[in-house]
Design a protein around this motif. Structure first.
Motif, short mmCIF file in Angstrom:
data_model
loop_
_atom_site.label_atom_id
_atom_site.label_comp_id
_atom_site.label_asym_id
_atom_site.label_seq_id
_atom_site.Cartn_x
_atom_site.Cartn_y
_atom_site.Cartn_z
N GLN B 6 57.84 -38.79 -45.30
CA GLN B 6 58.72 -39.65 -45.81
C GLN B 6 58.06 -41.15 -45.62
OE1 GLN B 6 62.44 -37.20 -44.27
NE2 GLN B 6 63.17 -38.84 -45.20
N SER B 7 58.14 -41.81 -46.62
CA SER B 7 57.29 -42.95 -46.72
C SER B 7 57.78 -43.98 -45.81
CB SER B 7 57.30 -43.75 -48.25
OG SER B 7 58.64 -43.95 -48.38
N PHE B 20 64.34 -47.21 -53.06
CA PHE B 20 63.68 -45.98 -53.21
C PHE B 20 63.41 -45.37 -51.94
CE2 PHE B 20 62.92 -46.43 -57.88
CZ PHE B 20 63.29 -47.70 -58.00
N GLU B 22 60.86 -42.30 -50.74
CA GLU B 22 59.84 -41.51 -51.24
C GLU B 22 59.48 -40.24 -50.40
OE1 GLU B 22 59.34 -43.97 -54.52
OE2 GLU B 22 58.72 -41.94 -54.23
N CYS B 23 59.36 -39.05 -50.78
CA CYS B 23 58.95 -37.92 -50.16
C CYS B 23 57.92 -37.28 -50.80
CB CYS B 23 60.11 -37.04 -50.07
SG CYS B 23 59.63 -35.47 -48.97
N VAL B 24 56.80 -36.85 -50.05
CA VAL B 24 55.83 -36.00 -50.26
C VAL B 24 55.43 -34.86 -49.41
CG1 VAL B 24 53.19 -36.27 -51.00
CG2 VAL B 24 54.66 -38.23 -51.32
N TRP B 34 67.06 -33.39 -50.85
CA TRP B 34 67.25 -34.54 -50.08
C TRP B 34 68.81 -34.48 -49.19
CZ3 TRP B 34 64.79 -38.67 -48.28
CH2 TRP B 34 63.66 -39.19 -48.96
N SER B 67 64.44 -38.22 -58.77
CA SER B 67 63.08 -38.37 -59.76
C SER B 67 61.96 -37.47 -59.16
CB SER B 67 62.40 -39.69 -59.71
OG SER B 67 61.34 -39.63 -60.80
N ARG B 68 61.53 -36.31 -59.95
CA ARG B 68 60.53 -35.58 -59.53
C ARG B 68 59.51 -35.41 -60.71
NH1 ARG B 68 60.49 -29.64 -57.09
NH2 ARG B 68 58.55 -29.74 -55.99
N ARG B 73 56.05 -34.85 -55.12
CA ARG B 73 56.66 -35.86 -54.90
C ARG B 73 58.22 -35.82 -55.16
NH1 ARG B 73 54.89 -40.94 -53.30
NH2 ARG B 73 52.73 -40.22 -53.80
N SER B 75 61.77 -38.17 -55.21
CA SER B 75 62.14 -39.68 -54.79
C SER B 75 63.63 -39.72 -54.91
CB SER B 75 61.55 -40.71 -55.67
OG SER B 75 60.21 -40.66 -55.53
N CYS B 91 64.33 -35.58 -45.94
CA CYS B 91 63.69 -34.58 -47.18
C CYS B 91 63.34 -33.30 -46.69
CB CYS B 91 62.69 -35.48 -47.73
SG CYS B 91 61.76 -34.74 -49.02
#
Lengths: 112, 116
Positions: B6-7, B20, B22-24, B34, B67-68, B73, B75, B91
């Protein structure tokens, strides 16, 4: 949707065995039982998963009776570092968003 | 070692800002989730996605969108942050195939958001 019920909290002392039971009366035939552990300010992490009878890994054992309406997570000889919240999830093979809903969990406190 | 990153670990935003999260994930997992976690309420599912550009509402989607665009990723977007969205956001990802058992979630470390 298999709803789970766990005790809200439990206390134990170092070196003792701790058993946390989860009730899931409406478990479906293809549902698995999965336990997670969460430390403060961290995400939950997988501990153990089972379908029936007994499963054991390096950190815990999971006991599931024949009717599968409950399960018991067993932590042998707990230490202070096992203080955490433990969650039981019940869900089936393959993806289903209903499988990914957490209950309130059990807060285990291990005392010296 | 498999990872969900997670950013932002901590964020402070003002009411009305767009946020925002973010998750990767690097595990090639199909499913991403989420959650938010609040004291006494446990983990509550906000949104999840089982494929690129796909999304499904969880239990508490109001005030959030996701958003995917790429598989790795996922978001979470707060269009107009409010103080009641102050929370820990987690996430997670899982494989779409059960393998030998049910899907196992791998979580990120979490993002603690404070909305002032």
């Amino acid at each position: 949707l298999a709803k789970t019920t766990q005790p809200i909290s439990m206390d134990s002392y170092e070196g003792q065995e701790v058993n946390i039971t989860c009730s899931h009366n409406n478990i479906a035939t293809n549902d698995y039982i999965t336990w997670y552990q969460q430390f403060p300010s961290q995400g939950p992490r997988f501990i153990i998963q089972g379908y029936k009878t007994k499963v054991t890994n390096e950190v815990a054992s999971l006991f599931i009776p024949a009717d599968r309406k409950s399960s018991t997570l067993s932590l042998p000889r707990v230490s202070l570092s096992d203080t955490a919240v433990y969650y039981c999830l019940v869900g089936g093979v393959g993806y289903n968003n209903n499988d990914m809903r957490f209950g309130a969990g059990t807060r285990l406190t291990v005392k010296p | 070692d498999v990872k969900v990153t997670q950013s932002s670990r901590y964020l402070v935003k003002r009411t009305g800002e767009k946020v925002f999260l973010e998750c990767v994930q690097d595990m090639d997992h199909e499913n991403m989730f989420w959650y938010r976690q609040d004291p006494g309420l446990g983990l509550r599912l906000i949104y999840f996605s089982y494929d690129v550009k796909m999304k499904e509402k969880g239990d508490i989607p109001e005030g959030y969108s996701v958003s995917r665009e790429k598989k790795e990723r996922f978001s979470l977007i707060l269009e107009s942050a409010s103080t009641n969205q102050t929370s820990m956001y987690l996430c997670a990802s899982s494989s779409g195939t059960g393998n030998s058992g049910a899907n196992v979630l791998t979580f990120g470390a979490g993002s603690r958001l404070t909305v002032l």
